[in-house]
Design an enzyme around this catalytic site. Structure first.
Site, PDB file in Angstrom:
ATOM      1  N   ARG A 151       0.840  -1.199   0.000  1.00 19.82           N
ATOM      2  CA  ARG A 151       0.000   0.000   0.000  1.00 19.82           C
ATOM      3  C   ARG A 151       0.876   1.250   0.000  1.00 19.82           C
ATOM      4  O   ARG A 151       0.384   2.351   0.055  1.00 19.82           O
ATOM      5  CB  ARG A 151      -0.900   0.043   1.255  1.00 19.82           C
ATOM      6  CG  ARG A 151      -1.873  -1.099   1.384  1.00 19.82           C
ATOM      7  CD  ARG A 151      -2.987  -1.057   0.344  1.00 19.82           C
ATOM      8  NE  ARG A 151      -3.939  -2.145   0.533  1.00 19.82           N
ATOM      9  CZ  ARG A 151      -3.772  -3.386   0.104  1.00 19.82           C
ATOM     10  NH1 ARG A 151      -2.667  -3.711  -0.577  1.00 19.82           N
ATOM     11  NH2 ARG A 151      -4.678  -4.317   0.320  1.00 19.82           N
ATOM     12  N   HIS A 189       2.410 -13.201  -4.230  1.00 19.76           N
ATOM     13  CA  HIS A 189       1.701 -13.142  -2.950  1.00 19.76           C
ATOM     14  C   HIS A 189       1.013 -14.476  -2.717  1.00 19.76           C
ATOM     15  O   HIS A 189       0.968 -15.327  -3.593  1.00 19.76           O
ATOM     16  CB  HIS A 189       0.656 -12.024  -2.971  1.00 19.76           C
ATOM     17  CG  HIS A 189       1.261 -10.651  -2.907  1.00 19.76           C
ATOM     18  ND1 HIS A 189       1.281  -9.900  -1.764  1.00 19.76           N
ATOM     19  CD2 HIS A 189       1.908  -9.924  -3.848  1.00 19.76           C
ATOM     20  CE1 HIS A 189       1.899  -8.757  -2.001  1.00 19.76           C
ATOM     21  NE2 HIS A 189       2.296  -8.746  -3.257  1.00 19.76           N
ATOM     22  N   GLU A 196      -1.495 -14.352  -6.780  1.00 16.21           N
ATOM     23  CA  GLU A 196      -1.825 -14.997  -5.500  1.00 16.21           C
ATOM     24  C   GLU A 196      -1.671 -16.503  -5.670  1.00 16.21           C
ATOM     25  O   GLU A 196      -2.434 -17.148  -6.384  1.00 16.21           O
ATOM     26  CB  GLU A 196      -3.259 -14.667  -5.070  1.00 16.21           C
ATOM     27  CG  GLU A 196      -3.530 -13.181  -4.861  1.00 16.21           C
ATOM     28  CD  GLU A 196      -2.990 -12.639  -3.535  1.00 16.21           C
ATOM     29  OE1 GLU A 196      -2.495 -13.444  -2.712  1.00 16.21           O
ATOM     30  OE2 GLU A 196      -3.065 -11.416  -3.332  1.00 16.21           O
TER      31      GLU A 196
END
Ligand SMILES: *[C@@H]1O[C@H](CO)[C@@H](O)[C@H](O)[C@H]1NC(C)=O
Ligand SMILES: [Zn+2]
Length: 420
Positions: free
Chosen positions: A255, A307, A384
């Site tokens: 972020r 991730h 992911e």
């Protein structure tokens, strides 16, 4: 020797035993509810959504961990809002203790079976960095290790440049891959290390000769070590420069990039797991990625941030859910990589989902995926990886499967670039 190693390791285990107590009595729930509602809770960090996935349209599924107090707060709330929930584990501390034992055993087995890294266990910061230096020593014409900067706690962030032309051929495309920006996503460094391994062990393959690679296998070593030694579910960096950092250290690296940074109310609370930091690129970890990308951004068609978990290729724009000008290409390349993985995945693994990050999950700001896209990298993805039924706690016996299947996807993406 093996016996000595075993003794030392066992001592190490017993001295750190007990760190999982903070999760005693925490239960895991699979919850399912309106996408907008869960997305808001997740984006705000009100609930630590351990994973999320869109199942059917407008519905989001997530795993959450709830302490006894949190259960009193949230379960009635879920009932009220028609969020369904199923308990899937009674005691997280127990799961973590079991994981620790399995990893110790797998490390012993790996140490016994010889030198080098095995794909059957997880390694710590020191082992990973030593391994990278060793690769550079053994492959001087191909591998360069860059000591790219120190973390807040003083650890070296290293990345690897792989090139048969010393990065001097400006006509070659560059692929950039990072891992473990989020500390608890332990399955990601092995994937990055395996990509390096495959490129080195096939020096004549076009993927090695026609492409320059930048791979950052451990982007957040402070957080990773903290996750290994103190709090398994730690996600952020460990910096303590922001207001409120005594109580709530660390910044969410994903972020902290300078793209729509600071435009989301929910990301400015240091105590949430999605805290964006006091300024864009406030973290050494994100600056390393920024600088590694920028150095040859004009010839970088592909960036992938590794991730876990959820089996997804996510692309821009996460900040508002619209598509970049090459949305069709992003989707096409994403699908090709996803299908290459699905073709060799375990039967029990869910097929990959490819899509716009905001539509598949929820709005995000300051992500590396959107920032790299905004500075000119043609195709950028958050990947992911699978968690199967284990979430972040992927048992070591699955590492080999995940690294090999993910390499199939990355190689497909790389071949796609070469076909242009
Ligand atoms: C959405 O965000 C992107 C940047 O991420 C921007 O270029 C685009 O104009 C925005 N679209 C809308 C409709 O606001
Ligand atoms: Zn992550």
């Amino acid at each position: 020797m093996a016996r000595l190693v075993a003794c030392v390791l066992l001592l190490a285990v017993s001295s750190t035993y007990g760190r999982h107590e903070q999760y005693e009595g925490h239960q895991l729930f699979q919850i399912r509810g309106p996408q907008r509602e869960l997305a808001t809770l997740g984006a705000k960090g009100a609930l630590d959504l351990l994973s999320t996935k869109a199942s059917t349209s407008g519905v989001l599924e997530a795993m959450v961990k709830l302490s006894p107090e949190e259960r009193q707060q949230w379960l009635p709330y879920f009932d009220q809002r028609e969020i369904t929930y199923t308990k899937i584990a009674d005691n997280l501390a127990e799961i973590l203790r079991k994981e620790e034992q399995e990893i110790e055993l797998s490390r012993l087995a790996a140490a016994r079976s010889g030198e080098g890294m095995s794909w059957d266990t997880y390694y710590d910061y020191e082992a990973i960095n030593n391994h990278l230096d060793e690769l550079a020593r053994q492959n001087p014409g191909l591998v360069t290790v860059i000591n790219a900067g120190l973390t807040f706690e003083g650890r070296q962030i290293k990345y690897v440049r792989i090139s048969t032309t010393r990065f001097e051929n400006e006509l070659k495309p560059v692929i950039v891959i990072d891992a473990a920006v989020h500390a608890r996503e332990w399955i990601t460094p092995p994937v990055a290390l395996y990509i390096i391994d495959q490129l080195i062990s096939h020096p004549d393959d076009e993927l090695t000769t026609e492409i320059d690679w930048i791979i950052i296998p451990l982007a957040n070593p402070d957080g990773y070590e903290y996750s290994m030694n103190s709090d398994r579910l730690w996600r952020k960096t460990r910096s303590r420069v922001h207001t409120g950092s005594d109580e709530c250290p660390g910044v969410d690296g994903n972020r902290n990039f300078d793209h729509y940074w600071g435009t989301s109310d929910s990301a400015n609370d240091p105590c949430t797991i999605v805290y964006e930091g006091p300024a864009p690129f406030s973290e050494p970890e994100t600056r390393v990625i920024r600088d590694a990308v920028m150095r040859q951004v004009n010839r970088t068609p592909l960036y992938i941030s590794l991730h876990s978990y959820g089996n997804m290729f996510l692309y821009a724009w996460g900040n508002n859910g619209t598509l970049p000008e090459n949305g069709l290409i992003l989707h096409l390349a994403g699908v090709r990589m996803a299908q290459a993985i699905d073709a060799v995945a375990l039967d029990k693994s869910e097929p990959y989902i490819v899509g716009n990050a905001a539509n598949v999950l929820y709005y995000t700001t300051g992500t590396s995926r959107d920032w790299t896209k905004s500075v000119g990298v043609t195709m950028t993805y958050t990947l992911e990886l699978p968690g199967y039924e284990y979430g972040f706690i992927v048992p070591p016996q699955y590492i080999k499967q995940v690294v090999t299947e993910t390499w199939a996807g990355i190689a497909e993406g790389a071949r796609y670039i070469l076909s242009w």
